[in-house]
Enzyme design. Structure first.
Site, short mmCIF file in Angstrom:
data_model
loop_
_atom_site.label_atom_id
_atom_site.label_comp_id
_atom_site.label_asym_id
_atom_site.label_seq_id
_atom_site.Cartn_x
_atom_site.Cartn_y
_atom_site.Cartn_z
CB THR A 68 9.02 5.93 6.19
OG1 THR A 68 8.67 5.21 5.00
CG2 THR A 68 9.62 7.27 5.82
CB SER A 69 9.53 0.38 6.54
OG SER A 69 8.49 -0.54 6.38
NE ARG A 70 7.06 -1.55 12.73
CZ ARG A 70 6.10 -0.68 12.44
NH1 ARG A 70 6.39 0.46 11.87
NH2 ARG A 70 4.83 -0.95 12.72
CG HIS A 117 7.49 5.52 14.41
ND1 HIS A 117 7.93 4.27 14.75
CD2 HIS A 117 6.46 5.32 13.54
CE1 HIS A 117 7.19 3.35 14.13
NE2 HIS A 117 6.30 3.98 13.39
CB ALA A 156 5.95 8.30 8.41
CG PHE A 157 1.60 7.33 12.58
CD1 PHE A 157 2.82 7.50 13.18
CD2 PHE A 157 0.44 7.58 13.31
CE1 PHE A 157 2.90 7.91 14.52
CE2 PHE A 157 0.52 7.97 14.64
CZ PHE A 157 1.75 8.14 15.25
CG ASP A 183 9.12 8.51 10.55
OD1 ASP A 183 9.24 9.58 11.19
OD2 ASP A 183 8.11 7.78 10.63
CD GLU A 201 10.87 3.37 16.36
OE1 GLU A 201 11.43 3.64 15.29
OE2 GLU A 201 9.63 3.36 16.51
CE LYS A 253 -2.22 -1.75 3.60
NZ LYS A 253 -1.85 -3.17 3.50
P1 NAD Z 1 1.74 -3.74 2.93
O1 NAD Z 1 1.53 -5.04 3.61
O2 NAD Z 1 0.63 -3.16 2.13
O3 NAD Z 1 3.02 -3.84 1.98
C1 NAD Z 1 4.22 -4.43 2.36
C2 NAD Z 1 4.84 -5.03 1.11
O4 NAD Z 1 6.12 -5.53 1.46
C3 NAD Z 1 4.03 -6.20 0.55
O5 NAD Z 1 3.77 -6.00 -0.83
C4 NAD Z 1 4.94 -7.40 0.76
O6 NAD Z 1 4.81 -8.40 -0.23
C5 NAD Z 1 6.30 -6.72 0.72
N1 NAD Z 1 7.36 -7.55 1.27
C6 NAD Z 1 7.27 -8.57 2.16
N2 NAD Z 1 8.48 -9.13 2.35
C7 NAD Z 1 9.35 -8.45 1.54
C8 NAD Z 1 10.73 -8.58 1.27
N3 NAD Z 1 11.47 -9.52 1.84
N4 NAD Z 1 11.27 -7.72 0.39
C9 NAD Z 1 10.54 -6.76 -0.22
N5 NAD Z 1 9.21 -6.62 -0.01
C10 NAD Z 1 8.62 -7.45 0.86
O7 NAD Z 1 2.22 -2.74 4.06
P2 NAD Z 1 2.17 -1.15 4.03
O8 NAD Z 1 0.87 -0.70 4.60
O9 NAD Z 1 2.60 -0.67 2.70
O10 NAD Z 1 3.28 -0.81 5.13
C11 NAD Z 1 4.66 -1.00 4.85
C12 NAD Z 1 5.43 -0.79 6.13
O11 NAD Z 1 5.37 0.57 6.54
C13 NAD Z 1 4.88 -1.53 7.34
O12 NAD Z 1 5.37 -2.85 7.38
C14 NAD Z 1 5.34 -0.73 8.51
O13 NAD Z 1 6.53 -1.30 8.99
C15 NAD Z 1 5.62 0.62 7.93
N6 NAD Z 1 4.81 1.69 8.53
C16 NAD Z 1 5.45 2.75 9.06
C17 NAD Z 1 4.72 3.79 9.61
C18 NAD Z 1 5.39 5.02 10.19
O14 NAD Z 1 4.72 5.84 10.83
N7 NAD Z 1 6.68 5.23 10.00
C19 NAD Z 1 3.32 3.71 9.63
C20 NAD Z 1 2.70 2.60 9.05
C21 NAD Z 1 3.44 1.59 8.50
#
Ligand code: NAD
Length: 341
Positions: free
Chosen positions: A233-235, A296, A298-299, A259, A264, A154
């Site tokens: 911005t992920s983890r 953190h 971004a959300f 982020d 953290e 997403k």
């Molecule tokens: P999502 O589940 O829609 O998308 C994650 C994608 O990563 C999927 O398409 C999946 O197939 C892919 N994936 C899985 N394993 C993988 C790998 N080894 N290599 C590459 N891609 C791989 O999730 P999303 O809603 O897009 O969220 C993504 C990430 O953003 C979350 O996992 C979360 O850690 C992070 N996040 C951060 C914040 C923030 O405030 N900073 C807020 C929400 C989410």
């Protein structure tokens, strides 16, 4: 239903209190983070609501279960901090908010790209000090550059669409390809090494699972273009922070925007300006002029907070009424999880 909300801030309270007028649960807002020490504070409640840096390990869950907790409502997408196996054994149902605003996170990632490239953080401070010189502020056109997106779910999809709008070529890596990503003009899927070798900007949008822990380590950094821009911005633990520091020192990483940070948990979401920060790695990271860190956030848009409140309270109401929830996180799901965000 009586719900103990751990780790709450003023903004959580206002969104949840307002939204609760449609649900009428009894909400008890607590400031401490959830862990084995604070778990007894949930006494008298049937549900607990927790956030990303709270911990629901086996010990905490046992204490919660002993105090009558039957529902753990995560007001976030990720569930890596919950021992799902123990929760299942104790009969505690776990629900989450699988998606709130992917735009919030993707747009923040783009914000970091612009901030680093055009050195807006330096320009802002410079102009405030009546220094109107431009030395050291030179950026590059995003148009025509190659952007690598690791994880095209997403958030990664929206990030890619925005970068495509700037005129970038987009490379994606994802073991579960997303047809909407492939449909973006000038976007194509490649294997990870090709993405690392060819991208001017790399942004991480995959979940943290064992397979992605330190997906960006010293070896991955070695494969990148000299002067690459890296955005996370992920983890935090997707990036090996010490390897990133070496990459910055050697000049391999030209820009780092994060982020999220591996350690953290005891830093972010708190005002620590009156204390001495003891995390040497974080302090070193902060000292580099080509690193931008946000805590953190971004959300953190009103749209996302409203969505989190709506979904969390609906999850709780459905549980109270004995209705099945598509937002339930089952133990089995974690074992086979493709994308626990
Ligand atoms: P999502 O589940 O829609 O998308 C994650 C994608 O990563 C999927 O398409 C999946 O197939 C892919 N994936 C899985 N394993 C993988 C790998 N080894 N290599 C590459 N891609 C791989 O999730 P999303 O809603 O897009 O969220 C993504 C990430 O953003 C979350 O996992 C979360 O850690 C992070 N996040 C951060 C914040 C923030 O405030 N900073 C807020 C929400 C989410």
């Amino acid at each position: 239903m009586k719900v103990a909300f751990f780790n709450t801030k003023k903004y959580d309270r206002s969104f949840f209190e307002l939204t609760n007028s449609k649900h009428n649960h009894e909400l008890f807002f607590l400031e401490p983070k959830l862990d084995a020490v604070t778990a007894p504070l949930a006494e008298g409640c049937q549900a607990v609501c927790m956030f990303v840096n709270d911990k629901a390990d086996a010990q905490t869950l046992e204490i919660l279960a002993a105090h009558g907790i039957r529902l753990l409502a995560l007001r976030c997408a990720g569930f890596n901090m919950v021992d799902l196996k123990r929760a299942a054994e104790l009969g505690i149902t776990v629900v989450r908010v699988p998606a709130y605003s992917p735009y919030a996170v993707a747009e923040h990632a783009v914000g970091l790209v612009l901030m680093l490239n055009r050195k807006l953080y330096r320009a802002y401070n410079r102009v405030r000090g009546d220094d109107f010189s431009l030395d050291g502020l030179m950026g590059f056109d995003l148009h025509g550059r190659t952007v690598g997106v690791i994880g095209t779910g997403k958030i990664g999809l929206i990030f890619a669409q925005i970068m495509h709008g700037f005129g970038c070529q987009v490379l994606g890596y994802d073991p579960m390809p997303n047809p909407s990503f492939a449909a973006i003009g000038a976007a194509r899927y490649v294997e990870l090494p090709e993405l690392l070798e060819n991208s001017d900007i790399i942004s991480l949008h995959c979940p943290l699972v064992p397979a992605t822990h330190h997906i960006i380590d010293a070896e991955a950094i070695d494969q990148m273009k000299p002067g690459v821009m890296l955005i996370n911005t992920s983890r935090g633990a997707l990036l090996d922070t010490k390897a990133a520091i070496s990459g910055i020192k050697s000049g391999k990483i030209g820009y780092l925007g994060i982020d999220v940070y591996e350690d953290e948990d005891n830093i972010f979401f708190e005002n620590l300006s009156d204390s001495v920060l003891l995390d040497d790695t974080f302090q070193l990271l902060q000292s580099f002029s080509n690193v931008v860190i946000t805590a953190h956030q971004a959300f953190f848009t009103k749209d996302a907070l409203q969505s989190i409140a709506d979904t969390t309270l609906t999850n709780i109401t459905q549980f109270e009424r004995g209705l099945p929830s598509q937002n339930e996180v089952k133990y089995q799901e974690k074992v086979i999880a493709k994308s626990p965000a």
